[in-house]
Design an enzyme around this catalytic site. Structure first.
Site, PDB file in Angstrom:
ATOM      1  N   PHE A 129      14.220   1.570  21.224  1.00 15.85           N
ATOM      2  CA  PHE A 129      14.532   2.628  20.266  1.00 15.85           C
ATOM      3  C   PHE A 129      14.664   3.976  20.988  1.00 15.85           C
ATOM      4  O   PHE A 129      13.789   4.377  21.742  1.00 15.85           O
ATOM      5  CB  PHE A 129      13.427   2.720  19.204  1.00 15.85           C
ATOM      6  CG  PHE A 129      13.637   3.836  18.218  1.00 15.85           C
ATOM      7  CD1 PHE A 129      14.705   3.801  17.334  1.00 15.85           C
ATOM      8  CD2 PHE A 129      12.777   4.917  18.191  1.00 15.85           C
ATOM      9  CE1 PHE A 129      14.907   4.831  16.432  1.00 15.85           C
ATOM     10  CE2 PHE A 129      12.959   5.956  17.282  1.00 15.85           C
ATOM     11  CZ  PHE A 129      14.035   5.909  16.405  1.00 15.85           C
ATOM     12  N   MET A 493      42.905  31.344  17.997  1.00 14.40           N
ATOM     13  CA  MET A 493      43.583  31.118  19.268  1.00 14.40           C
ATOM     14  C   MET A 493      44.513  29.909  19.184  1.00 14.40           C
ATOM     15  O   MET A 493      45.629  29.924  19.736  1.00 14.40           O
ATOM     16  CB  MET A 493      42.573  30.949  20.397  1.00 14.40           C
ATOM     17  CG  MET A 493      43.207  30.943  21.786  1.00 14.40           C
ATOM     18  SD  MET A 493      44.120  32.456  22.166  1.00 14.40           S
ATOM     19  CE  MET A 493      42.780  33.542  22.678  1.00 14.40           C
TER      20      MET A 493
END
Length: 582
Positions: A129, A493
């Site tokens: 895990f 941009m």
């Protein structure tokens, strides 16, 4: 420099004693001068956080809201202080959330030490895990990384990590520590700093013959030109650089990362190079006879088309990293070494000179840019508020006494074009990687560096929504950060490129944003939104004078383009001042 808040039982710990791996890590932090740590706990790093409970008086831990926030905050701290930034994260997603910040720090040579927790060593390779292969993931984006599975190794590995991070060309280091190594007790023999490593030579010895050659070229030149990069800041060589330019009389421009190496109003300063830099410095790069690059790496956004970049000039390249020499631009005279050491050697060999005729060329270019572009942007009389006039108001009110942190996009280019900065390490931005979402956490980190100057985080409406969760960090710890959002309702941009090079096919750049003032209010942060020119300066003044964090949203012109511009694939000599010449 040691942390002055070393624990009270330091004398006892200077002798051999048994400590957990977690405590060895924290003791090393103190001896390495760490005062502030940015992090987020999780299962695999709980032992370190448990040990931190006993270090509250000597180590300040800032609980960010996302691990990417931690690494960017550590970057902001490092960039503002010149010291190593430190971040903590747990295993699995905690570690992978650091990767963008590590890549950013790698490209911008930012010294970091990041500690990641890892599963127990007997679980490595079992897909346990939250197990992830941190070493292979982070190898391309770190200067060094190492996995520790035994607490006995921690003291030596940690001092090595700090040495590598800060020495030579700085960079990020990741130390991945398994949970058993954090818990395990080991004999701690006291702090022993790392000062050298076999086969690692971070500071090349100056080559006197090349320094002599560089001095001869500069002394004989008629049109010399200096471009300064971040290497001067990283080498803490601002004083040495100033002495060099003032004796040589050479015009100086900076890269975006080199901005603030000298005051922006220095009489020899001619502005910024690069795609959206100033007209004169870009154009005249291809007219100088000697180009002196100090601590910069000839990035593509600086050079434009390489086969047409400064081909007429003799190139002198000062750099600490041999890998940068001849990587992009061939150096006629390479000068390896720390510029704090090499620049004084050069200055001693230079004649005191002036270059009045050559400066006149820069002045003429500036007049062209000022008349056609700078003045109209800074002083519009009608239409929507411009980004430039917001920066002008900031300049007028701070008079250059500010730490400016920017995100990535049009606002970044405008801020770096127009900001007035008086002090070194005053411009903190994401240069090489161009990471949207960098600004807010980086500004938080910068705010933990002692300064009497305000920290202003300038961002667009797109970047503001990346890592916006760090408003929670502002709420909890209350660092004095001023947030200035320049909202043009576009991903500006990208929209500019779509307009100029893709026939105005605006594809997914019309971004809707929340009410930023109300979002900030939810975090207990006051704010204001302005869209009218007559209210702008008062609003900026209110932001700057407010005690504590504050958010100011300014609605700016929607379809404004940033100029000058060196179009991609063009030479720096093909820089344009408007759309007409694209």
């Amino acid at each position: 420099m040691e942390n002055p808040n070393l624990t009270r039982d330091k004398n006892r710990r200077s002798a051999e004693t048994e400590l957990s791996g977690s405590r060895i890590i924290l003791e090393t932090f103190l001896h390495e001068g760490v005062k502030t740590v940015f992090g987020y706990p999780g299962g695999a790093i709980i032992p370190i956080y448990d040990a931190l409970y006993d270090y509250k008086e000597s180590l300040e831990h800032i609980l960010v809201r996302h691990e990417q926030g931690a690494v960017h905050a550590a970057q902001g701290y490092a960039r503002a202080s010149g010291e190593v930034g430190v971040a903590l994260a747990t295993s699995g997603p905690g570690a992978t959330n650091l990767v963008t910040g590590l890549a950013d720090a790698m490209l911008d040579s930012t010294p970091l030490v990041c500690i990641t927790g890892q599963v127990y060593d007997h679980l490595l390779g079992t897909d346990a895990f939250q197990e992830i292969d941190v070493m292979n993931i982070t190898t391309p984006v770190t200067k060094w990384n190492y996995q520790v599975t035994d607490a006995e190794d921690l003291a030596q590995v940690l001092t090595k990590a700090f040495y590598i991070a800060r020495s030579g060309r700085p960079g990020p280091v990741v130390i991945d520590v398994t949970k058993n190594a954090q818990i395990q007790k080991a004999l701690y023999k006291g702090y022993e700093p790392c000062t050298s490593l076999r086969s690692y030579h971070p500071n090349p010895l100056p080559q006197i013959n090349n320094i002599d050659r560089a001095a001869n070229l500069i002394n004989q030149s008629e049109r010399p030109f200096v471009i300064v990069g971040q290497g001067v800041l990283l080498g803490k060589a601002e004083k040495e650089f100033l002495e060099f330019i003032e004796k040589s009389g050479v015009p100086v421009a900076w890269t975006i990362m080199g901005m603030s190496a000298i005051p922006t109003d220095h009489p020899q300063a001619v502005g910024m190079v690069g795609m959206h830099g100033n007209y004169g410095p870009n154009l005249l790069t291809n007219e100088c006879d000697v180009l002196i690059a100090v601590g910069m790496r000839f990035d593509d956004r600086v050079t434009g088309r390489l086969d047409q970049y400064a081909t007429q000039a003799k190139v002198i390249h000062f750099d600490i990293d041999k890998a940068e020499i001849n990587k992009n631009v061939k150096a006629d005279v390479p000068v390896l070494g720390n510029c704090k050491e090499t620049l004084p050697l050069l200055t001693a060999r230079l004649n005191s000179r002036k270059h009045d005729n050559w400066y006149q060329r820069f002045h003429d270019c500036f007049e062209i840019e000022h008349t056609s572009l700078i003045y109209p942007e800074l002083n519009p009389s009608e239409g929507a508020v411009t980004m430039a006039e917001v920066i002008r108001c900031l300049n007028e009110l701070t008079k250059g006494e500010v730490v400016m942190v920017t995100d990535v996009g049009q606002h970044q280019m405008v801020a770096c074009r127009y900001a007035q900065l008086n002090h070194s390490k005053s411009n903190i931005t994401s240069g090489g990687l161009g990471t949207m979402g960098f600004c807010l956490p980086a500004a938080i980190g910068a705010a933990y560096v002692q300064s009497d100057r305000p920290v202003v985080a300038i961002m667009g409406d797109g970047g503001a929504q990346m890592n916006i969760q760090e408003l929670g960090t502002l709420m909890q710890y209350k660092p004095d950060v001023k947030i200035l959002i320049l909202n043009n309702s576009f991903l500006g941009m990208v929209r500019q490129w779509q307009e100029m090079f893709h026939e105005e096919r605006y594809s997914f750049v019309d971004i809707q944003s929340p009410d930023f003032v109300q979002v900030a209010k939810g975090y207990g942060i006051p704010g204001k939104k302005v869209s009218e020119r007559e209210n702008l300066k008062d609003a900026v003044h209110e932001m700057l004078t407010h005690k504590g964090a504050y958010l100011l949203e300014v609605m700016v012109e929607k379809e404004h383009n940033v100029f000058p511009m060196v179009p991609q694939g063009k030479s720096v000599a093909e820089i344009v001042l408007n759309n007409d010449k694209i």
